[in-house]
Design a protein around this motif. Sequence first.
Motif, PDB file in Angstrom:
ATOM      1  N   GLU A 220      -4.228   5.548  -0.583  1.00 27.69           N
ATOM      2  CA  GLU A 220      -5.291   4.709  -0.028  1.00 27.69           C
ATOM      3  C   GLU A 220      -5.423   4.910   1.473  1.00 27.69           C
ATOM      4  OE1 GLU A 220      -6.306  -0.054   0.627  1.00 27.69           O
ATOM      5  OE2 GLU A 220      -4.694   0.551  -0.738  1.00 27.69           O
ATOM      6  N   VAL A 221      -4.309   4.843   2.203  1.00 30.07           N
ATOM      7  CA  VAL A 221      -4.365   4.958   3.663  1.00 30.07           C
ATOM      8  C   VAL A 221      -4.815   6.354   4.079  1.00 30.07           C
ATOM      9  CG1 VAL A 221      -2.979   4.989   5.779  1.00 30.07           C
ATOM     10  CG2 VAL A 221      -2.701   3.125   4.122  1.00 30.07           C
TER      11      VAL A 221
ATOM     12  N   THR B  44       0.136  -4.917   7.614  1.00 26.25           N
ATOM     13  CA  THR B  44      -0.381  -4.566   6.296  1.00 26.25           C
ATOM     14  C   THR B  44      -0.798  -3.102   6.302  1.00 26.25           C
ATOM     15  OG1 THR B  44      -2.658  -5.110   6.864  1.00 26.25           O
ATOM     16  CG2 THR B  44      -1.254  -6.917   6.062  1.00 26.25           C
ATOM     17  N   SER B  45      -1.117  -2.600   5.128  1.00 21.75           N
ATOM     18  CA  SER B  45      -1.618  -1.226   5.040  1.00 21.75           C
ATOM     19  C   SER B  45      -2.904  -1.071   5.830  1.00 21.75           C
ATOM     20  CB  SER B  45      -1.846  -0.843   3.573  1.00 21.75           C
ATOM     21  OG  SER B  45      -0.618  -0.763   2.872  1.00 21.75           O
ATOM     22  N   ALA B  46      -3.721  -2.109   5.856  1.00 21.04           N
ATOM     23  CA  ALA B  46      -4.966  -2.055   6.629  1.00 21.04           C
ATOM     24  C   ALA B  46      -4.675  -1.942   8.121  1.00 21.04           C
ATOM     25  CB  ALA B  46      -5.815  -3.286   6.338  1.00 21.04           C
ATOM     26  N   ASP B  47      -3.631  -2.648   8.586  1.00 20.10           N
ATOM     27  CA  ASP B  47      -3.229  -2.539   9.994  1.00 20.10           C
ATOM     28  C   ASP B  47      -2.779  -1.111  10.312  1.00 20.10           C
ATOM     29  OD1 ASP B  47      -3.635  -5.293  10.434  1.00 20.10           O
ATOM     30  OD2 ASP B  47      -1.598  -5.755   9.763  1.00 20.10           O
TER      31      ASP B  47
ATOM     32  N   GLU C 125      -6.463   5.141  12.935  1.00 20.69           N
ATOM     33  CA  GLU C 125      -7.836   5.407  13.373  1.00 20.69           C
ATOM     34  C   GLU C 125      -7.961   5.378  14.893  1.00 20.69           C
ATOM     35  OE1 GLU C 125     -10.083   3.631   9.389  1.00 20.69           O
ATOM     36  OE2 GLU C 125      -9.790   2.375  11.159  1.00 20.69           O
TER      37      GLU C 125
ATOM     38  N   ARG D  35      -8.479   7.009   3.267  1.00 23.49           N
ATOM     39  CA  ARG D  35      -9.380   6.364   4.235  1.00 23.49           C
ATOM     40  C   ARG D  35      -9.494   7.196   5.507  1.00 23.49           C
ATOM     41  NH1 ARG D  35      -8.544   0.148   6.555  1.00 23.49           N
ATOM     42  NH2 ARG D  35      -9.402   0.492   8.652  1.00 23.49           N
TER      43      ARG D  35
ATOM     44  N   ALA E 161      -3.700   1.650   8.771  1.00 26.26           N
ATOM     45  CA  ALA E 161      -4.871   2.529   8.794  1.00 26.26           C
ATOM     46  C   ALA E 161      -5.653   2.369  10.088  1.00 26.26           C
ATOM     47  CB  ALA E 161      -5.760   2.234   7.590  1.00 26.26           C
ATOM     48  N   ALA E 162      -5.799   1.133  10.556  1.00 22.57           N
ATOM     49  CA  ALA E 162      -6.538   0.897  11.805  1.00 22.57           C
ATOM     50  C   ALA E 162      -5.809   1.513  12.996  1.00 22.57           C
ATOM     51  CB  ALA E 162      -6.733  -0.606  12.015  1.00 22.57           C
TER      52      ALA E 162
ATOM     53  N   THR F 293       1.140   5.757  14.385  1.00 23.55           N
ATOM     54  CA  THR F 293       0.905   4.309  14.379  1.00 23.55           C
ATOM     55  C   THR F 293       1.911   3.594  15.283  1.00 23.55           C
ATOM     56  OG1 THR F 293       2.376   3.914  12.482  1.00 23.55           O
ATOM     57  CG2 THR F 293       0.066   4.428  11.997  1.00 23.55           C
TER      58      THR F 293
END
Length: 388
Positions: A170-171, A128-131, A137, A174, A133-134, A118
């Motif tokens: 979670e991360v 954030t955790s979503a950032d 990805e 996903r 994960a993205a 990352t």
Amino acid sequence: MIRLPDAAGTLRVHAPRRSPAPPLPPGPPPRSRTVFAAAHVVADPFRNTTPHGRADLDWDATLAFRRHLWEHGLGVAEAMDTAQRGMGLDWPVAAELIRRSAAEARAAGGRIVCGAGTDQLPAASAVTSADVAAAYEEQLAVVEAAGARAVVMASRALAAVATGPDAYREVYGRLLRQTAEPVILHWLGPMFDPALEGYWGSTDLDAATDTLLAVVADHPDKVDGVKVSLLDAGRERALRQRLPHGVRCYTGDDFHYPELIEGDAPGGRHSDALLGVFDPLGPPAAHAVRKLDAGDHHAFRALLDPTVALARHLFERPARYYKTGVVLLAWLSGHQEHFTMAGGLHAARTLPHLARAYELADGLGLFPDPESAEARMKRLLSVHGIDP
């Protein structure tokens, strides 16, 4: 003769070996263990090697070194911390490295895995955790598009934003639900990167291990293995005993690798390998593991045990600067024409440390041309004001 400095500034006389050790012939990949060398990158000495701006690589020399590893039967772990991820190599250059090395692997018939992390996230920005994960990805997509398997590297950003074990589950969950091929999960300890303190949601290593194993248990078909870089042989043995059948434990322990790769008593578990120290030790390491293929444990240990002193020296604290010694040995061995590193990292170790690395490597017979290695080491000493 060459005079080498110690930490007190005293010069000691070292008598370099006068003839090279018998060369080890190229060979096929070992059968009994899966072995990757995490490979370094070769900077372009005529372009940016400062800590500022994007690093410039010598692509020809960088890829030639990977062909050297494949020729001797090792797999290449690409764009990992040995390649200065997060320490001189940013994501755009790492992405180009992944594309080029994966193409080279196909041409050479070599095995390759590539680091996905990352590190494209701005260090100063709140994420954030979503950032996170993205960002993972994005990098996984580059690795998979290149035709390589991924090593999911430990994330500084995730360590910073995760509030506990559930954030990791979670991360990683996903990511694992969407990977095309099984991946290697990487647990890099804080001795290699202080920003990873408390990874997997706890500074209690037993609790952290439970979280990692829970991620694996949730998606065992998507995890090829777990790379453990904690420099704790007992903890690695305990972890590999708890991994599901078919999930490998890749040792990243550059202090105890002979015993961990050899494994426990007949019928017990062993570690496969994904090691930075196998960059300078490539040919003898592959040769040693092929001895295990033949069931000759004594020969395996006789070949690898003497290398541990060099490994422990290269990885002495702060361990994250081991890359400097690795590149020094590549230069002394003739794999590149200079001792310059991306991000100015060639200045990360003291001259006495480098001198000792040379002395240990010479004693092991690692230099294909000892006279050339001696001449190069003398030039380095002269630059530092020493008459060698």
